[in-house]
Motif scaffolding. Structure first.
Motif, PDB file in Angstrom:
ATOM      1  N   VAL A   1      36.363  67.023  43.998  1.00  0.00           N
ATOM      2  CA  VAL A   1      36.744  67.962  45.336  1.00  0.00           C
ATOM      3  C   VAL A   1      35.784  69.067  44.739  1.00  0.00           C
ATOM      4  O   VAL A   1      35.793  69.501  44.066  1.00  0.00           O
ATOM      5  N   GLY A   2      34.862  69.584  45.802  1.00  0.00           N
ATOM      6  CA  GLY A   2      34.259  70.857  45.742  1.00  0.00           C
ATOM      7  C   GLY A   2      32.775  70.615  45.057  1.00  0.00           C
ATOM      8  O   GLY A   2      32.442  69.443  44.886  1.00  0.00           O
ATOM      9  N   ALA A   3      32.198  71.726  44.891  1.00  0.00           N
ATOM     10  CA  ALA A   3      30.632  71.883  44.294  1.00  0.00           C
ATOM     11  C   ALA A   3      30.829  71.864  42.717  1.00  0.00           C
ATOM     12  O   ALA A   3      31.124  73.004  42.397  1.00  0.00           O
ATOM     13  N   TRP A   4      30.819  70.902  42.026  1.00  0.00           N
ATOM     14  CA  TRP A   4      30.970  71.224  40.696  1.00  0.00           C
ATOM     15  C   TRP A   4      29.507  71.939  40.016  1.00  0.00           C
ATOM     16  O   TRP A   4      28.411  71.574  40.273  1.00  0.00           O
ATOM     17  N   PRO A   5      29.482  73.068  39.157  1.00  0.00           N
ATOM     18  CA  PRO A   5      28.405  73.819  38.972  1.00  0.00           C
ATOM     19  C   PRO A   5      27.525  72.788  37.895  1.00  0.00           C
ATOM     20  O   PRO A   5      28.181  72.307  36.911  1.00  0.00           O
TER      21      PRO A   5
ATOM     22  N   VAL B   1      42.488  65.021  33.762  1.00  0.00           N
ATOM     23  CA  VAL B   1      42.889  66.254  33.504  1.00  0.00           C
ATOM     24  C   VAL B   1      41.892  67.192  33.114  1.00  0.00           C
ATOM     25  O   VAL B   1      41.845  68.540  33.731  1.00  0.00           O
ATOM     26  N   HIS B   2      40.792  66.844  32.572  1.00  0.00           N
ATOM     27  CA  HIS B   2      39.617  67.993  32.501  1.00  0.00           C
ATOM     28  C   HIS B   2      39.110  68.256  33.695  1.00  0.00           C
ATOM     29  O   HIS B   2      38.814  69.495  33.740  1.00  0.00           O
ATOM     30  N   LEU B   3      38.735  67.342  34.528  1.00  0.00           N
ATOM     31  CA  LEU B   3      38.168  67.816  35.882  1.00  0.00           C
ATOM     32  C   LEU B   3      39.113  68.405  36.488  1.00  0.00           C
ATOM     33  O   LEU B   3      38.538  69.494  37.305  1.00  0.00           O
ATOM     34  N   ALA B   4      40.313  68.155  36.703  1.00  0.00           N
ATOM     35  CA  ALA B   4      41.317  68.930  37.366  1.00  0.00           C
ATOM     36  C   ALA B   4      41.444  70.338  37.191  1.00  0.00           C
ATOM     37  O   ALA B   4      41.578  71.365  37.664  1.00  0.00           O
ATOM     38  N   SER B   5      41.605  70.469  35.925  1.00  0.00           N
ATOM     39  CA  SER B   5      41.844  71.772  34.817  1.00  0.00           C
ATOM     40  C   SER B   5      40.552  72.679  35.409  1.00  0.00           C
ATOM     41  O   SER B   5      40.884  73.678  35.070  1.00  0.00           O
ATOM     42  N   ASN B   6      39.477  72.057  35.487  1.00  0.00           N
ATOM     43  CA  ASN B   6      38.403  72.817  35.876  1.00  0.00           C
ATOM     44  C   ASN B   6      38.233  73.309  37.307  1.00  0.00           C
ATOM     45  O   ASN B   6      37.174  73.671  37.657  1.00  0.00           O
ATOM     46  N   GLY B   7      39.175  72.929  38.150  1.00  0.00           N
ATOM     47  CA  GLY B   7      39.427  73.177  39.579  1.00  0.00           C
ATOM     48  C   GLY B   7      38.516  72.207  40.463  1.00  0.00           C
ATOM     49  O   GLY B   7      38.546  72.348  41.663  1.00  0.00           O
ATOM     50  N   HIS B   8      38.290  71.172  40.032  1.00  0.00           N
ATOM     51  CA  HIS B   8      37.571  69.974  40.714  1.00  0.00           C
ATOM     52  C   HIS B   8      38.152  68.592  40.670  1.00  0.00           C
ATOM     53  O   HIS B   8      37.632  67.757  39.853  1.00  0.00           O
ATOM     54  N   PRO B   9      39.508  68.485  41.038  1.00  0.00           N
ATOM     55  CA  PRO B   9      40.114  67.202  40.912  1.00  0.00           C
ATOM     56  C   PRO B   9      39.585  66.248  41.549  1.00  0.00           C
ATOM     57  O   PRO B   9      38.831  66.069  42.450  1.00  0.00           O
ATOM     58  N   ILE B  10      39.658  64.784  40.727  1.00  0.00           N
ATOM     59  CA  ILE B  10      39.325  63.525  41.419  1.00  0.00           C
ATOM     60  C   ILE B  10      39.776  63.348  42.630  1.00  0.00           C
ATOM     61  O   ILE B  10      41.274  63.421  42.729  1.00  0.00           O
ATOM     62  N   VAL B  11      39.047  63.061  43.487  1.00  0.00           N
ATOM     63  CA  VAL B  11      39.495  62.365  45.038  1.00  0.00           C
ATOM     64  C   VAL B  11      40.582  61.246  44.826  1.00  0.00           C
ATOM     65  O   VAL B  11      40.244  60.100  44.057  1.00  0.00           O
ATOM     66  N   GLY B  12      41.736  61.148  45.462  1.00  0.00           N
ATOM     67  CA  GLY B  12      42.795  60.245  45.347  1.00  0.00           C
ATOM     68  C   GLY B  12      43.396  60.213  43.996  1.00  0.00           C
ATOM     69  O   GLY B  12      44.429  59.244  44.027  1.00  0.00           O
ATOM     70  N   ASP B  13      43.456  61.170  43.232  1.00  0.00           N
ATOM     71  CA  ASP B  13      44.169  61.024  42.104  1.00  0.00           C
ATOM     72  C   ASP B  13      45.680  61.588  42.300  1.00  0.00           C
ATOM     73  O   ASP B  13      45.889  62.900  42.687  1.00  0.00           O
ATOM     74  N   GLU B  14      46.490  60.592  42.223  1.00  0.00           N
ATOM     75  CA  GLU B  14      47.932  61.011  42.729  1.00  0.00           C
ATOM     76  C   GLU B  14      48.897  61.691  41.652  1.00  0.00           C
ATOM     77  O   GLU B  14      49.769  62.265  42.005  1.00  0.00           O
ATOM     78  N   LYS B  15      48.086  61.914  40.581  1.00  0.00           N
ATOM     79  CA  LYS B  15      48.922  62.738  39.273  1.00  0.00           C
ATOM     80  C   LYS B  15      48.362  64.030  39.171  1.00  0.00           C
ATOM     81  O   LYS B  15      49.109  64.763  39.019  1.00  0.00           O
ATOM     82  N   TYR B  16      47.107  64.318  39.242  1.00  0.00           N
ATOM     83  CA  TYR B  16      46.515  65.486  38.970  1.00  0.00           C
ATOM     84  C   TYR B  16      45.597  66.089  40.169  1.00  0.00           C
ATOM     85  O   TYR B  16      45.074  67.086  39.888  1.00  0.00           O
ATOM     86  N   GLY B  17      45.703  65.222  41.296  1.00  0.00           N
ATOM     87  CA  GLY B  17      44.775  65.658  42.209  1.00  0.00           C
ATOM     88  C   GLY B  17      45.195  66.816  43.239  1.00  0.00           C
ATOM     89  O   GLY B  17      46.368  67.461  43.214  1.00  0.00           O
TER      90      GLY B  17
ATOM     91  N   PHE C   1      46.712  67.269  46.568  1.00  0.00           N
ATOM     92  CA  PHE C   1      47.479  66.407  47.349  1.00  0.00           C
ATOM     93  C   PHE C   1      47.357  66.276  48.644  1.00  0.00           C
ATOM     94  O   PHE C   1      47.290  65.382  49.466  1.00  0.00           O
ATOM     95  N   GLU C   2      47.081  67.664  49.393  1.00  0.00           N
ATOM     96  CA  GLU C   2      46.733  67.865  50.667  1.00  0.00           C
ATOM     97  C   GLU C   2      45.545  67.200  50.950  1.00  0.00           C
ATOM     98  O   GLU C   2      45.400  66.411  52.239  1.00  0.00           O
ATOM     99  N   MET C   3      44.394  67.357  50.181  1.00  0.00           N
ATOM    100  CA  MET C   3      43.124  66.598  50.376  1.00  0.00           C
ATOM    101  C   MET C   3      43.284  65.166  50.487  1.00  0.00           C
ATOM    102  O   MET C   3      42.814  64.536  51.489  1.00  0.00           O
TER     103      MET C   3
END
Length: 324
Positions: free
Chosen positions: A186-190, A255-271, A273-275
């Motif tokens: 999700v979002g624009a990864w730098p 976890v690394h991607l989500a902790s940097n503010g860009h969770p993986i699309v469809g991840d039900e544990k760390y994603g 959830f609204e998206m």
């Protein structure tokens, strides 16, 4: 095992067995060989039957650290197994083959579909390895070299010889392999954020479910975890990333991607959830994480092997859905 109070005792394996050691098991310690052969039997019991002399190698007593050789005959006494294991024995996994990316007499690489666990356990009756063994009854040895999350698709290595398993696991342990995933976040990864070096800590929720979180670098429970990230494509409000892991921690990429503010699309544990709910209504049904490329040295020849599994159709269609 715990004593049975009332009811029928757990079933026993069928009498004394005589097993001849094949080349695929040669060189193993006796205890490790028995632990694999007597799946579901507590390790304490395995060591007890070795110490008591009930296990014999070529008709003689042996120690736990005895190395078995090809042609050795191992005597196994009857052992009691749990009801759960007996149920598995009586109702084995359904045989299933998976798309083959590479295969020879040493190693098998498959393209694992999402939604299939790599092995049974934690509420899952069976996985890829159990189904492969059922589909290939003549195979003397099939063992997972590494693992993928159940929700992740892509390249999975299976060793067909013990020597191959040891050699490949050594490569993974020494970080001599290359594992690259495709992840839609999700979002624009730098574009300049190319290295994530954050320790991870594994813990359990109250219900026993496994979770992972980023911790401080000085946290004594933190395991160093390094992920390399490269922007592959901007897709609307999302970014397709090529992610290479230098360490193989549980849920590391997620976890690394989500902790940097860009969770993986469809991840039900760390994603997000609204998206996820919004995208599900548009036909996005699974987590967008795919084991895309894998590089390793062949365990027998030493030659470089580079494998690739293209995006499965359901993920390729996600890119069309969100870019439309």
């Amino acid at each position: 095992m715990k004593p049975i109070i009332g009811g029928d005792p757990p079933p026993a394996s069928a009498g004394v067995r005589q097993l001849t050691i094949g080349e695929e098991s040669a060189g193993q310690r006796l205890d490790n060989f028995l632990i694999r052969e007597l799946k579901g039997v507590p390790k304490t019991h395995v060591y007890r039957i070795i110490r008591s002399g009930e296990v014999r190698v070529n008709k003689g007593r042996a120690q736990a650290d005895t190395r078995v050789a090809s042609g050795d005959v191992v005597r196994l006494p009857p052992v009691r197994v749990s009801e759960k294991l007996a149920e598995k024995r009586d109702h084995p996994a359904p045989p299933r083959e998976f798309p083959i990316v590479f295969e020879d007499e040493h190693v098998l690489a498959i393209d694992k579909p999402a939604g299939v666990a790599v092995h049974g356990g934690s509420g899952v009756s069976f996985g890829v390895i159990e189904q492969l063994r059922q589909a290939r009854p003549a195979a003397k040895f099939l063992e997972l070299v590494h693992r993928l999350d159940r929700e992740t698709s892509g390249l999975l290595l299976v060793a067909k010889r013990r020597s191959a398993l040891t050699a490949l696991q050594d490569q993974f342990r020494e970080r001599e392999t290359g594992k690259t995933y495709l992840a839609l976040v999700v979002g624009a990864w730098p574009a300049n954020r190319k290295v994530i070096d954050q320790p991870l800590h594994k813990y359990l929720l109250a219900d026993g479910e496994r979770r992972v979180k980023v911790v401080a670098k000085d946290d004594p429970d933190g395991m160093r975890s390094v992920t390399l990230v490269k922007v592959a494509q901007r897709v609307g409000d999302f970014t397709l990333l090529e992610v290479t892991i230098r360490t193989g921690r549980t849920h590391q990429i997620r976890v690394h991607l989500a902790s940097n503010g860009h969770p993986i699309v469809g991840d039900e544990k760390y994603g997000d959830f609204e998206m996820n709910r919004a995208l599900a209504k548009r036909g996005v049904k699974r987590m967008f994480l795919h084991a895309w490329k894998l590089r390793f040295a062949h365990p027998s020849t030493g030659e470089n092997v580079a494998l690739e599994a293209p995006l499965p159709p359901e993920l390729a269609s996600v890119l069309s859905i969100i870019s439309g």
